[in-house]
Design an enzyme around this catalytic site. Structure first.
Site, PDB file in Angstrom:
ATOM      1  N   GLY A 136      -1.582  -5.312   8.964  1.00  0.00           N
ATOM      2  CA  GLY A 136      -2.986  -5.668   9.093  1.00  0.00           C
ATOM      3  C   GLY A 136      -3.936  -4.572   8.693  1.00  0.00           C
ATOM      4  N   TYR A 182      -2.504   6.899   7.776  1.00  0.00           N
ATOM      5  CA  TYR A 182      -2.390   7.593   9.062  1.00  0.00           C
ATOM      6  C   TYR A 182      -2.860   6.681  10.179  1.00  0.00           C
ATOM      7  CZ  TYR A 182      -3.906  10.544  12.971  1.00  0.00           C
ATOM      8  OH  TYR A 182      -4.103  11.062  14.224  1.00  0.00           O
ATOM      9  N   GLY A 235       0.797  -1.217   0.000  1.00  0.00           N
ATOM     10  CA  GLY A 235       0.000   0.000   0.000  1.00  0.00           C
ATOM     11  C   GLY A 235       0.831   1.269   0.000  1.00  0.00           C
ATOM     12  N   ASP A 236       0.121   2.371   0.075  1.00  0.00           N
ATOM     13  CA  ASP A 236       0.716   3.703  -0.028  1.00  0.00           C
ATOM     14  C   ASP A 236       0.853   4.307   1.368  1.00  0.00           C
ATOM     15  OD1 ASP A 236       1.059   6.613  -0.892  1.00  0.00           O
ATOM     16  OD2 ASP A 236       0.824   5.642  -2.839  1.00  0.00           O
ATOM     17  N   ALA A 296      -8.481   1.012   6.670  1.00  0.00           N
ATOM     18  CA  ALA A 296      -7.361   0.782   5.754  1.00  0.00           C
ATOM     19  C   ALA A 296      -6.801  -0.612   5.994  1.00  0.00           C
ATOM     20  CB  ALA A 296      -6.277   1.829   5.972  1.00  0.00           C
ATOM     21  N   ILE A 297      -6.319  -1.228   4.931  1.00  0.00           N
ATOM     22  CA  ILE A 297      -5.717  -2.556   5.034  1.00  0.00           C
ATOM     23  C   ILE A 297      -4.383  -2.526   4.308  1.00  0.00           C
ATOM     24  CG2 ILE A 297      -5.900  -4.989   4.353  1.00  0.00           C
ATOM     25  CD1 ILE A 297      -8.912  -4.734   4.687  1.00  0.00           C
ATOM     26  N   CYS A 340      -3.819   6.574   1.319  1.00  0.00           N
ATOM     27  CA  CYS A 340      -3.585   5.418   0.444  1.00  0.00           C
ATOM     28  C   CYS A 340      -3.416   5.835  -1.010  1.00  0.00           C
ATOM     29  CB  CYS A 340      -4.712   4.397   0.591  1.00  0.00           C
ATOM     30  SG  CYS A 340      -4.855   3.742   2.264  1.00  0.00           S
TER      31      CYS A 340
END
Length: 360
Positions: free
Chosen positions: A162, A82, A78-79, A149-150, A180
């Site tokens: 996670g 926060y 991912g990107d 978010a994942i 993201c």
């Protein structure tokens, strides 16, 4: 039946969280412990995944410093995302069995576990195929908004990192980044969707039950952590403030720290702070609770040994005499920048920062 041990850790400094993941992953890899689910909250931090673009942090360094937000690079997918108080972060550390050797299935199962929890609060959420995470609203809708978010990492089917579920999160902090890397949609929280705050312990319980159901496992509660205190002893105020650092004897690590110690049976943290002050410095002072309690791993022990520490400050006269107890071989009064540079752990540095704030 597989078992998942659930650790409810409260506040964990982000660096300490990465260390906990590393230790639990190594313990699982060696067969010293089973699958675990770490549930916790982080102080404000921006994390960069392997595919992150630095330009997706839109705030400059001065604003990040003013907001008390740190930046970390990680090995998750991912990107940029926060983490902060009011957000439930979950680190599943699972050794996936052969029948679950499917990365996409694992991500879907994490998403499903979160969606089931949201449904218990009457929130309908789901995936949007082209974007990671759990979403409210449909793909292409102008009001599509991410609630969780994942970002996961798998190595030989051992999972780390996670999810991050926005429960009562300070959503203004998402304005520091392009969450993201997605510019076309917003971010939300359970609190915003429901119009009221949500009890974090209830969400933790629901997440633990949901993960155990989705991953066909029995829930096991983690053993209680060791309880400790840290005490920043200060003299002077403002720019003249100094911090007492003590050096542990070589057989105890040989590093500089503020005062620390374990709670004895029946003690409260405040009572332990008073006792440690007198035993380790011969100072009789009244500690001030800094309202900072955090968790971390003790050393490199496997399986990891968890510690929960309460922080205090104590203020003494400029001419106060320090007489060291048996655990330390030297002490120094140093200015705040020197103390922050010398202290080896995030939690001790945060203790000093909070103590200094009282002296300002």
């Amino acid at each position: 039946m597989n078992r998942i041990t659930v650790y409810r850790l409260g506040l964990v400094e982000y660096g300490d969280g990465l260390n906990l993941m590393r230790l639990f992953a190594e313990s699982r890899r060696q067969g010293l412990s089973g699958d675990v689910l770490l549930l916790l909250e982080h102080p404000p931090v921006l994390t960069l995944g392997r595919g992150a673009k630095r330009e997706n942090i839109v705030a400059n360094n001065e604003r990040l410093a003013a907001e008390g937000v740190h930046v970390f690079e990680t090995n998750r997918g991912g990107d940029v995302t926060y983490h902060g108080p009011g957000q439930l972060v979950g680190y599943p550390i699972f050794l996936l069995p052969p029948e679950r050797h499917d990365v996409r299935r694992y991500v879907r199962d994490v998403e499903r576990s979160i969606m089931q929890v949201l449904a218990k609060w009457g929130i309908t959420a789901g995936p949007i195929p082209k974007w990671p995470g759990v979403w409210i609203g449909e793909e292409g809708s102008p009001d599509a908004r991410k609630v969780a978010a994942i970002g996961v990492h798998l190595s030989r089917w051992l999972t780390t990192h996670g999810f991050a579920l926005n429960v009562n999160t300070r959503l203004e902090h998402f304005q520091l980044i392009v969450p993201c890397g997605i510019r076309e949609a917003g971010v939300t929280s359970m609190q915003r969707e429901l119009g009221q705050s949500v009890a974090m312990p209830e969400v933790e319980d629901a997440i633990a039950d949901s993960f155990c159901a989705v991953f066909d496992s029995e829930r096991v509660e983690a053993p209680p952590p060791m309880r400790t205190v840290s005490i920043a002893v200060m003299r002077g105020r403002g720019a003249e403030a100094q911090v007492l650092l003590v050096r542990r004897k070589p057989e105890r690590g040989g590093f500089w720290q503020v005062l620390t110690g374990r709670l004895e049976p029946g003690e409260t943290p405040a009572q332990a702070a008073v006792r440690e002050l007198e035993e380790e410095t011969r100072l009789r002072l009244t500690p001030v609770d800094l309202h900072y309690r955090h968790a971390f791993a003790l050393g490199e022990i496997l399986p990891p040994k968890l510690v929960e520490e309460n922080a205090f400050a104590a203020f003494c006269a400029p001419d106060a005499e320090v007489r060291l107890g048996p655990e330390h071989d030297a002490y120094e009064w140093v200015d705040v920048p020197t103390a922050l540079e010398r202290l080896p752990f995030d939690g001790l540095r945060e203790t000093v920062k909070r103590a200094v704030a009282i002296t300002a």
